[in-house]
Structures are given as C-alpha cells and as structure tokens.
Enzyme design. Sequence first.
Site, PDB file in Angstrom:
ATOM      1  N   LYS A  79       0.834  -1.196   0.000  1.00 24.69           N
ATOM      2  CA  LYS A  79       0.000   0.000   0.000  1.00 24.69           C
ATOM      3  C   LYS A  79       0.877   1.256   0.000  1.00 24.69           C
ATOM      4  CE  LYS A  79      -3.877   1.846   2.765  1.00 24.69           C
ATOM      5  NZ  LYS A  79      -4.746   1.551   3.935  1.00 24.69           N
ATOM      6  N   SER A 154      -9.356   2.540   3.124  1.00 19.66           N
ATOM      7  CA  SER A 154      -8.339   3.220   2.341  1.00 19.66           C
ATOM      8  C   SER A 154      -7.441   2.281   1.536  1.00 19.66           C
ATOM      9  CB  SER A 154      -7.457   4.067   3.268  1.00 19.66           C
ATOM     10  OG  SER A 154      -6.768   3.253   4.196  1.00 19.66           O
ATOM     11  N   SER A 178     -10.285   0.086   6.974  1.00 17.89           N
ATOM     12  CA  SER A 178      -9.637   0.279   5.674  1.00 17.89           C
ATOM     13  C   SER A 178      -9.201  -0.987   4.962  1.00 17.89           C
ATOM     14  CB  SER A 178      -8.428   1.214   5.830  1.00 17.89           C
ATOM     15  OG  SER A 178      -8.851   2.523   6.093  1.00 17.89           O
TER      16      SER A 178
END
Length: 470
Positions: A79, A154, A178
């Site tokens: 990520k 996210s 997330s």
Amino acid sequence: MTQLHELDATAQAAALRAREVSSVELVRHHLDRIAAHDGTLGAFVTVTADQALMRAAEADERIAGGAAPPYAGVPTAFKDLTFTKDTRTSMGSAAMRDFVPPVNAYVVDLVEQAGFISLGKTNAPEFGLSSYTDNDLVGPARTPWDTTRNAGGSSGGAAAAVAAGLVPLAPGSDGGGSIRIPASACGIFGFKPSRGRVSAGPLGSDWSGLAGDGPLTRTVRDAAALLDAMAHPEPGDVRPLPEPPVPYATWVGREPRRLRIARWSRTHLEGISPSGESIAAWEQASLVLESLGHDVVDVDNPFPQELEPQFNVIWSSGIASAPIPAEADAALRPNTRYWRDRGRRATAVDLSRAMQFLELTTRQVITDLQPYDAFLTPTLAMPPQPVEWFNESGDPAEDHHRELQFTPYTALYNMSGQPAASLPLHWTAEGLPVGVMLAGLPGEDGPLFSLCAQVEAAAPWRDRRPPGFA
C-alpha cells in the site's frame, strides 16, 4: 485451462516449487495484467517492474537451489501508505509525491522474507483518511465489478488489484475499516487482526491503538499465510501480542467447535440504517452459520453512539500532528484540511478524555460480549457507491456524513481492538458485491480464521470473478 492469475498465492507457490512455472514467468504475467487493466482500475500509484523482474530471477535461483522461503517468487504489492525503502511512497498525497522512505516498514521486510515479490505501490486516499480511495496523483481506485463505482478505502488499490487478478494477495492497513471496507466493495476476503498483532515499526506509530496491517486475499488460506508472515513482534512495539503459538495456516485447517454467535444489524448511529442489500447479505450469512451447527443469537448493538464524536477527536488529532510542511498546504485535498483543522481545535485534554472514553467503553463492551464466541454484522451499510458520490457536494462535512452512511460498522472493532473479517457472501442483482463481517474476541485471531474457513467451504466464493477481468 487455468490461468496463472486464477491461482491463489498458495497454489502459485506450489506451482513454483514444482517447477511448473518460473517466478519470472509468473511476475511477468501479472505485470502484463497491470499494464492491460490498471488504466481502468486505478489500483496502482507506482509499478516497479524492473525491480520485480530482477527479484523474480533471484527467486528462481533460490528455488532451484532448494533453499527458498515458502512463498518465494509469488507477486504482491504494498500500500502507498507503507514505507518502502528506495521506492516512492506518496501517502496518496500530491504534497508527498516525491517522498522516498529511508527504511522499510517491518511488515515489508517480513513479507519479503517470506519470499513475496512486490510489483509496486497500491492506490490509497490522501494519508488514508477516507473510506473511499481517490487522490490527486492517479485519481480513484474502482471496483472491478463496476468500474463506475469506488473500490472503497483506504486500501482500495490493494483490494481492486486482488479482485482483478493483478496480484494474488496484498497487505493493507486498517484504522477504521480500511481493509474490510474495500474487501466488501471488491468482493474479496479482508482480515483486520487484533490490536498489537502486527508491528507498526520502525518509524510507524500506533499511538492511538486504532490502526494495524492485515491481508487482502481471495481465499482464507492465503490470508492466514500472509498474516503468518506479518505477525511477529518487534523490539520497541508498544502493544505487542506474543508470537502466535499455532500458525494461522493451521487454524484454517481446524474445524471449529459449535459456537455461540451474536448478531446485530442496527447501527450505533442515530438516523443511519443498513440498506436492504446489506440486510440480505447478513441474513444469508446467518443461515449459513446455522446450517453449520452454530447458535446464532440476536442481540442489541452493544456499542454506544457516544463513541463516534470521541473517535473523531482521535482521528483528527492524528492528521493534525502529521509532519506536513506548511508550504504543502495548498496541495492538500479539502477532506484532509477538514480533518486537520478539526484536530487542531482539539486540546490535549480533549484527546486524553477521548482515548480514555474509548478504552473504558470498549472494555465494558468486550466484558458484556464474553458469553459469545463470534459476532456477525454487515460490513457496510451500502453496496459500492459511484466514484463521485462521496465528495460531489464539495463540502467535506457532507463527505464525512456520507462516509458514516456508507460504513457505520467497521471502526467499532478498531476502537475495541478485536479481530474482524469481511467475507464476500452476497452479490446484488446488478452484480455488486456486498460483504458481511465476522469478528472475534481480542486475541482470538486463530479461532476466527477457523470459522471463516468453514464458512468459505460451505459457501465458496473464490471462483466468482468480475466480468472483464478473467
């Protein structure tokens, strides 16, 4: 004939060990898929093709020599909020577009030590602040089930990449849902571990106790394998859980005993209710659990509404204290400035009270939940939403309200520190995925894996793939 990207990471690793495919072939196959599909999906911020192919060649040599780690040569991606040495990590922000960390996050080292090869950095919203993924670098991440809709956030880029077969699995991070939010929006499995299970070091901080890293995968066994690689306490960790005495991969193979599972669908927020599709998914999951012999018991939502404003104090204080240069202010998105300004208005007393309130309240909730083994709710209150829906008003306060309408369930388990997973058990008539959430008591990650694996076997989803990404 099965395509390479149709294999989960466990099967890819087996094929590599059997010399049925080389890591160079496997990595190149996934890089080709990124080139073909990422312009539509927005799953990646950065692709590190040359580095990945070099590491794949090294993995092939190690496999040939018989001294390779278990997942040597299997592709993944990190990520864009996760520090990766010598690789751009923009934090989803135009203000940080050229930032290159001096060190790896521990989780990067651990995943790479298991043999996984990163193909790049997956898309995330600015500083991970929102439950949808969009930024001023590459734009939104889209669910491959309907590319007019957001992948969730996210860890939206990671979830979209896994769902579309650009990588077989990917680590994400979860401070308010997330991992589980995009897992639901993209029709895959996402697992948020217990608080303290995965180290935030060496430069990351879990000062609030809300955030942690975990896996996004197509199968439960892959999630267990990835968490086995990640779940090792490191020196200086503030809330370390001990080394798991039994690998999570072993828990996946264990049949759970008959469990007492509490369920609720009412949100803790006045005026916010789940959609009919969220209820349908939740009811379907309840039937599956009952068919497996578990006792499913209706209870009231044990979390009080008063948690929400206190959570917001902590959430906003985090971004207010971030070391963002003053000259970068103009490059920040309105949503980021909204949360930063809220945090700047909070005092030290406000923050202390908020953290104490969360600790005392969730301690009582967990005490009250002791008669139960697991907990079932919807993951989200809505199916995936159109890309423009969250911020079309231009008002960050309305943006926040819409996020609450979308995801009123997930952050509660960040506050309590419980492990929680989103399972892709339901699709709407239009083909949109709608997840359900199973959670366990704090520290009980292993038994939760057993339950999720049992549900997966009873209602398998791994072969259901988004049209256009076969």
